[in-house]
Design an enzyme around this catalytic site. Sequence first.
Site, PDB file in Angstrom:
ATOM      1  N   CYS A   1      -1.341  25.455  19.040  1.00  0.00           N
ATOM      2  CA  CYS A   1      -0.464  26.616  19.339  1.00  0.00           C
ATOM      3  C   CYS A   1       1.162  26.116  19.644  1.00  0.00           C
ATOM      4  O   CYS A   1       1.754  25.919  18.456  1.00  0.00           O
ATOM      5  CB  CYS A   1      -0.888  27.363  20.712  1.00  0.00           C
TER       6      CYS A   1
ATOM      7  N   GLU B   1      -9.638  26.030  21.643  1.00  0.00           N
ATOM      8  CA  GLU B   1     -10.364  25.382  22.795  1.00  0.00           C
ATOM      9  C   GLU B   1     -10.601  26.430  24.108  1.00  0.00           C
ATOM     10  O   GLU B   1     -11.238  26.124  25.100  1.00  0.00           O
ATOM     11  CB  GLU B   1      -9.657  24.250  23.376  1.00  0.00           C
TER      12      GLU B   1
ATOM     13  N   HIS C   1      -5.656  29.093  19.644  1.00  0.00           N
ATOM     14  CA  HIS C   1      -6.504  28.147  20.875  1.00  0.00           C
ATOM     15  C   HIS C   1      -7.917  28.101  20.580  1.00  0.00           C
ATOM     16  O   HIS C   1      -8.732  28.807  21.463  1.00  0.00           O
ATOM     17  CB  HIS C   1      -6.070  29.140  21.980  1.00  0.00           C
TER      18      HIS C   1
END
Length: 316
Positions: free
Chosen positions: A142, A237, A235
């Site tokens: 990001c 994650e 993102h």
Amino acid sequence: MPVKIPDNLPAAEILSAENIFVMSETRAAHQDIRPMKVLILNLMPNKIETETQLLRLLGNTPLQVDVDLLRIHDKESRHTSLDHMNTFYRDFEDVRHKNYDGLIITGAPLGQLDFEEVTYWDHIREIIDWSQSHVTSVLFLCWAAHAGLYHLYGLKRELLKTKRSGVFVHSRSCDHHPLLRGFDEEFFAPHSRYAEIPVAQIHAHPALQVLAESDEAGAYLVLSRNSRNLFVIGHPEYQKSTLSDEYHRDLAAGINPEIPQNYFRNDDPAQPPVARWHSHGSLLVSNWLNYYVYQLTPYDLSDMSAITPWEASSKS
């Protein structure tokens, strides 16, 4: 794990064309099983939450991974105790003499600042420069992806009128690429940012390749042509509640944020979110570790000259 086959076996070309991971005996002879050493530069305010998210993804691979956590400065974090930081994190001076198989640089809540306005921008640049000779492959997430594309390739981002928050559908920009093995033709990924780099600028750069993008969210997966830098402009994650937590935090701060798109059931913040990206996130990190860290890294990390791009190593 790869399938090891004899050199020049006719099946090698067929299997490679079918996106099956094979390794020649010659290349296998130069590798041995050892833990992959991965460094994480954690720039997020809530260090423990981000650590957990990333370690969850790294733990889903069949490879053994040794992780070092890196901080950008020795000041106390807003959401993480100094005791935690001193106990579990290293300073750059502790690792600058080392080499690593992989480096992950996280996002940061700095999306509306020019890079030069970030107080630790010089430290970020120093670590990125260091990584190009001390790390086999770097994964930028990001904000860090934008920072890396700016510092390494001169690509400038543009501020959006409103924050881009939500879960967006993406499509592969190329077929039969190692990083995309196992990906569906379309897949979801979360975004949470205030800026973007126009996808046309990235496509036009000769040193970069766009692997996946979204009509709504722009470029998502960008790989350097030398296979050393992977920019994930999103993102993968994030856990299920992260976008909700950010939304309600902004509400409490009086920011009046847009509701994250395609995230809450029926787009209603009173209903629970729907996580549609976890399998993709696991597969992305697994492919990165497998094909762009394990496959390329030298057994002896002191000799980084032994790194070869995927395109070359896959023909060995």
